[in-house]
Design a protein around this motif. Structure first.
Motif, short mmCIF file in Angstrom:
data_model
loop_
_atom_site.label_atom_id
_atom_site.label_comp_id
_atom_site.label_asym_id
_atom_site.label_seq_id
_atom_site.Cartn_x
_atom_site.Cartn_y
_atom_site.Cartn_z
N ASP A 150 -9.65 67.57 -17.70
CA ASP A 150 -9.16 66.22 -17.99
C ASP A 150 -8.07 66.19 -19.06
O ASP A 150 -7.62 65.12 -19.46
N GLY A 151 -7.65 67.37 -19.52
CA GLY A 151 -6.64 67.41 -20.58
C GLY A 151 -7.21 68.05 -21.82
O GLY A 151 -7.94 69.05 -21.75
N ASN A 152 -6.90 67.51 -22.97
CA ASN A 152 -7.45 68.03 -24.21
C ASN A 152 -8.94 67.73 -24.28
O ASN A 152 -9.36 66.59 -24.06
N PRO A 153 -9.78 68.72 -24.61
CA PRO A 153 -11.22 68.50 -24.63
C PRO A 153 -11.64 67.63 -25.82
O PRO A 153 -10.93 67.55 -26.83
N PRO A 154 -12.83 67.00 -25.74
CA PRO A 154 -13.30 66.14 -26.84
C PRO A 154 -13.37 66.86 -28.18
O PRO A 154 -13.23 66.21 -29.22
N LEU A 155 -13.57 68.18 -28.16
CA LEU A 155 -13.64 68.94 -29.41
C LEU A 155 -12.43 68.71 -30.30
O LEU A 155 -12.55 68.69 -31.53
N LEU A 156 -11.25 68.54 -29.70
CA LEU A 156 -10.03 68.41 -30.49
C LEU A 156 -9.94 67.09 -31.24
O LEU A 156 -9.06 66.92 -32.08
N PHE A 157 -10.86 66.18 -30.98
CA PHE A 157 -10.85 64.88 -31.67
C PHE A 157 -12.07 64.73 -32.59
O PHE A 157 -12.34 63.64 -33.08
N ALA A 158 -12.77 65.86 -32.84
CA ALA A 158 -13.99 65.83 -33.64
C ALA A 158 -13.74 66.39 -35.04
O ALA A 158 -13.21 67.50 -35.17
N PRO A 159 -14.12 65.67 -36.09
CA PRO A 159 -13.91 66.17 -37.46
C PRO A 159 -14.55 67.53 -37.71
O PRO A 159 -14.00 68.35 -38.46
N ASP A 160 -15.71 67.81 -37.09
CA ASP A 160 -16.39 69.08 -37.33
C ASP A 160 -15.51 70.27 -36.98
O ASP A 160 -15.58 71.32 -37.63
N PHE A 161 -14.69 70.13 -35.94
CA PHE A 161 -13.82 71.23 -35.52
C PHE A 161 -12.80 71.55 -36.61
O PHE A 161 -12.57 72.72 -36.94
N TYR A 162 -12.22 70.55 -37.20
CA TYR A 162 -11.19 70.76 -38.22
C TYR A 162 -11.80 71.22 -39.54
O TYR A 162 -11.18 72.00 -40.27
N GLN A 163 -12.98 70.77 -39.83
CA GLN A 163 -13.69 71.27 -41.01
C GLN A 163 -13.96 72.77 -40.86
O GLN A 163 -13.78 73.55 -41.80
N ALA A 164 -14.38 73.19 -39.64
CA ALA A 164 -14.62 74.61 -39.39
C ALA A 164 -13.32 75.41 -39.42
O ALA A 164 -13.28 76.53 -39.92
N LEU A 165 -12.24 74.84 -38.86
CA LEU A 165 -10.94 75.51 -38.94
C LEU A 165 -10.53 75.74 -40.39
O LEU A 165 -10.08 76.83 -40.77
#
Length: 217
Positions: A150-165
């Motif tokens: 569907d395009g960019n996955p929901p993970l890319l809009f989740a704060p937890d992902f960027y905190q982990a990055l």
């Protein structure tokens, strides 16, 4: 020797995988080999020069790369185009490639992995967020190229992902996006700037891709 997305023609089918969920294939002609999912080219390799980039968004990313990186992480493997380029650019660097799709990893090993990657590139079948949370150490360059049907996955809009990055980054972040709306793009930029640092946005001529570039502050 760019791969022309409008006029490319296959001469040989190297792999075809068909399921109710998707169609994935590896094809080639005299000049190029490429990975295609549901009719969309994901990666392309110049057979005579596997380290050269030939897709427009990758050339935009290359212009943003730092002069040097010693530990590189790719989240989203595809055909490994950026990895091949960087392995030639930085022969002493270490590389980790992460993808959740076992078939994609297998196709990369069979059709796109070069001898240069052997012993230097570690491949991981894992969810991107889980890998960031569980892996040891940090990277000085992280490339994010994650997509779903569907395009960019929901993970890319989740704060937890960027905190982990942010916890695993000691340098620069480069993300390849295909935002469906301006709101999606704004959400990513807001999260990058909150957790990583000021973000630069680059367009790709003739493509919908948007490239986000940030350095951890």
């Amino acid at each position: 020797m760019d791969f022309n997305l409008q006029t490319y023609r296959a001469e040989q089918l190297l792999h075809l995988g068909v399921s109710p969920a998707r169609r994935i294939c590896v094809q080639q002609n005299e000049l190029h080999r490429w990975l295609e999912i549901d009719g969309v080219v994901q990666s392309a390799m110049i057979l005579s020069a596997p380290h050269r980039l030939c897709l427009p968004h990758q050339q935009t990313i290359a212009a943003l790369l730092p002069e040097r990186a010693s530990r590189v992480l790719e989240l989203g493997l595809g055909g490994g185009d950026m990895g091949r380029h960087l392995q030639a650019r930085w022969p002493e660097a270490e590389f980790d490639g992460v993808d959740l799709d076992a078939e994609v990893i297998g196709l990369y090993r069979d059709f796109f992995m070069t001898d240069e990657a052997l012993g230097r590139q570690r491949l991981h079948r894992a969810d991107a967020l889980s890998f960031l949370i569980e892996m040891p150490g940090c990277h000085d360059l992280i490339l994010v190229d994650l997509f779903s049907q569907d395009g960019n996955p929901p993970l890319l809009f989740a704060p937890d992902f960027y905190q982990a990055l942010a916890a695993r980054l000691e340098g620069e972040l480069i993300m390849n996006l295909l935002p469906r709306t301006g709101r999606e793009l704004d959400r990513v930029l807001t999260l990058v700037e909150h957790w990583i640092g000021p973000a630069q946005l680059r367009g790709v001529p003739g493509c919908l891709n948007r490239i986000v570039h940030a350095r951890k502050g």
